[in-house]
Design a protein around this motif. Structure first.
Motif, PDB file in Angstrom:
ATOM      1  N   PRO A 196      12.154  -4.198  40.180  1.00 24.20           N
ATOM      2  CA  PRO A 196      10.871  -4.284  40.742  1.00 24.20           C
ATOM      3  C   PRO A 196      10.463  -2.854  41.072  1.00 24.20           C
ATOM      4  O   PRO A 196       9.202  -2.694  41.194  1.00 24.20           O
ATOM      5  N   THR A 197      11.564  -1.932  41.122  1.00 33.08           N
ATOM      6  CA  THR A 197      10.909  -0.592  41.104  1.00 33.08           C
ATOM      7  C   THR A 197      10.221   0.098  39.737  1.00 33.08           C
ATOM      8  O   THR A 197       9.746   1.158  40.130  1.00 33.08           O
TER       9      THR A 197
ATOM     10  N   SER B   5      15.839  -7.791  44.507  1.00 34.34           N
ATOM     11  CA  SER B   5      15.342  -6.918  45.357  1.00 34.34           C
ATOM     12  C   SER B   5      16.123  -5.627  45.772  1.00 34.34           C
ATOM     13  O   SER B   5      17.245  -5.752  45.693  1.00 34.34           O
ATOM     14  N   ARG B   6      15.463  -4.438  45.607  1.00 28.23           N
ATOM     15  CA  ARG B   6      16.145  -3.197  45.727  1.00 28.23           C
ATOM     16  C   ARG B   6      16.082  -2.846  47.444  1.00 28.23           C
ATOM     17  O   ARG B   6      16.863  -1.837  47.924  1.00 28.23           O
ATOM     18  N   GLU B   7      15.202  -3.576  48.087  1.00 35.52           N
ATOM     19  CA  GLU B   7      14.862  -3.126  49.552  1.00 35.52           C
ATOM     20  C   GLU B   7      15.625  -4.094  50.488  1.00 35.52           C
ATOM     21  O   GLU B   7      15.653  -3.674  51.629  1.00 35.52           O
TER      22      GLU B   7
ATOM     23  N   TRP C  46      12.185  -8.589  51.241  1.00 32.33           N
ATOM     24  CA  TRP C  46      11.902  -8.558  49.749  1.00 32.33           C
ATOM     25  C   TRP C  46      10.433  -8.334  49.321  1.00 32.33           C
ATOM     26  O   TRP C  46      10.059  -8.777  48.283  1.00 32.33           O
ATOM     27  N   ASN C  47       9.909  -7.426  50.086  1.00 34.18           N
ATOM     28  CA  ASN C  47       8.465  -7.101  49.664  1.00 34.18           C
ATOM     29  C   ASN C  47       8.478  -6.524  48.167  1.00 34.18           C
ATOM     30  O   ASN C  47       7.367  -6.749  47.691  1.00 34.18           O
ATOM     31  N   ASP C  48       9.400  -5.735  47.781  1.00 34.06           N
ATOM     32  CA  ASP C  48       9.273  -5.101  46.508  1.00 34.06           C
ATOM     33  C   ASP C  48       9.341  -5.987  45.235  1.00 34.06           C
ATOM     34  O   ASP C  48       8.818  -5.683  44.144  1.00 34.06           O
TER      35      ASP C  48
END
Length: 295
Positions: free
Chosen positions: A188-189, A220-222, A226-228
């Motif tokens: 996602p980034t 997710s990376r965050e 899980w906004n990303d």
């Protein structure tokens, strides 16, 4: 066998409840080892995640249909899925639960066993990632593809941890429906600079590829909430809103971080698809069309 973290035993009711007829398009069931033996070399087992617990989970979430996906824990022995389908479906009337086999059954079992699975409501076969201990030679894969075509099943493809891009070429000539699990594990980034997302979007331009909106907590990376992952899911929905489905992936096997509450995951889907008409497609209409639920 490594120790992985268990599922949240207290799912909360989502707000609002999902549309009537909503489907959990991927969850797994397990059972006691003395009733359902674990295959040698299994990467994990979760004996507390029974069909009775799954049924209560779905009642809490407001979900009335589901697809039981065979865990690699049992390999080609689908007794646990057959047991769950027999118990979760009504004795008369349309099935509310269908099944997806592990692709190992296509090379290890005979036509009689495959017919038994089909009669019980199995409609597809999942090709799992290599790290879970089940793999095929090219000739075995060709045999599996041929049997899927004969049975009228779909192909389900689990992405490797670094994404699905390098796996897809082997499936591109198949004239069957193909469901890509877990948003293809796109990063996602990276947005559309990610080769996984590029590969998925290219396949979604074809008519037979579908994608499952699932595994947000691991993609997710965050971390939560899980906004990303929201822009990634929305890009996939934008590309093919008629060919997206949603799955909880309960009970979240091989989790090294605490699995999320299922109520939170369903509400995350609401953020992916804030338009009620699109949400209904993902939860109700698309699963009906792809899996073949009866009206």
């Amino acid at each position: 066998m490594p120790d992985y973290l268990p599922f949240d035993p207290n799912p909360r009711v989502p707000s609002p409840l999902p549309p009537v007829g909503s489907c959990d398009s991927q969850f797994h069931v397990f059972g006691p080892r003395d009733q359902f033996p674990v295959r040698s070399g299994a990467a994990y087992e979760m004996p507390s995640a029974t069909w009775t617990v799954a049924r209560q989970l779905h009642r809490t979430l407001g979900i009335t249909r589901g697809v039981i996906v065979q865990a690699t824990t049992y390999g080609a022995d689908h007794a646990v899925v057959l047991d769950a389908l027999a118990n979760l479906n009504p004795s008369t009337g349309p099935r509310t639960y269908l099944g997806c086999a592990n692709a190992a059954v296509l090379t290890e079992c005979d036509d009689t066993y495959l017919a038994r699975l089909h009669d019980a409501g199995v409609r597809g076969a999942r090709f799992t990632r290599a790290g879970l201990g089940i793999s095929m030679s090219p000739s075995e894969q060709d045999k599996a593809f041929a049997r899927i075509k004969e049975l009228g099943w779909y192909v389900k493809l689990q992405p490797e941890p670094d994404g699905i891009a390098t796996q897809l070429a082997a499936y591109d000539n198949l004239d069957v429906p193909i469901l890509l699990d877990h948003m293809g594990r796109a990063d996602p980034t990276k947005g559309e600079a990610d080769p996984n997302l590029v590969a998925i979007l290219e396949r979604l331009r074809r008519g037979n590829y579908w994608v499952m909106l699932s595994l947000s907590e691991k993609i997710s990376r965050e971390g939560a909430p899980w906004n990303d992952v929201v822009p990634l899911a929305q890009r996939l929905i934008e590309a093919a809103s008629d060919r997206c489905v949603w799955g909880s992936d309960w009970p979240h096997p091989v989790s090294v971080k605490q699995p999320p509450n299922e109520g939170d995951l369903l509400e995350l889907l609401y953020r992916f698809a804030p338009d009620p008409a699109v949400l209904r497609k993902i939860l109700v209409d698309n699963p009906t069309n792809f899996f073949g639920f009866e009206a």
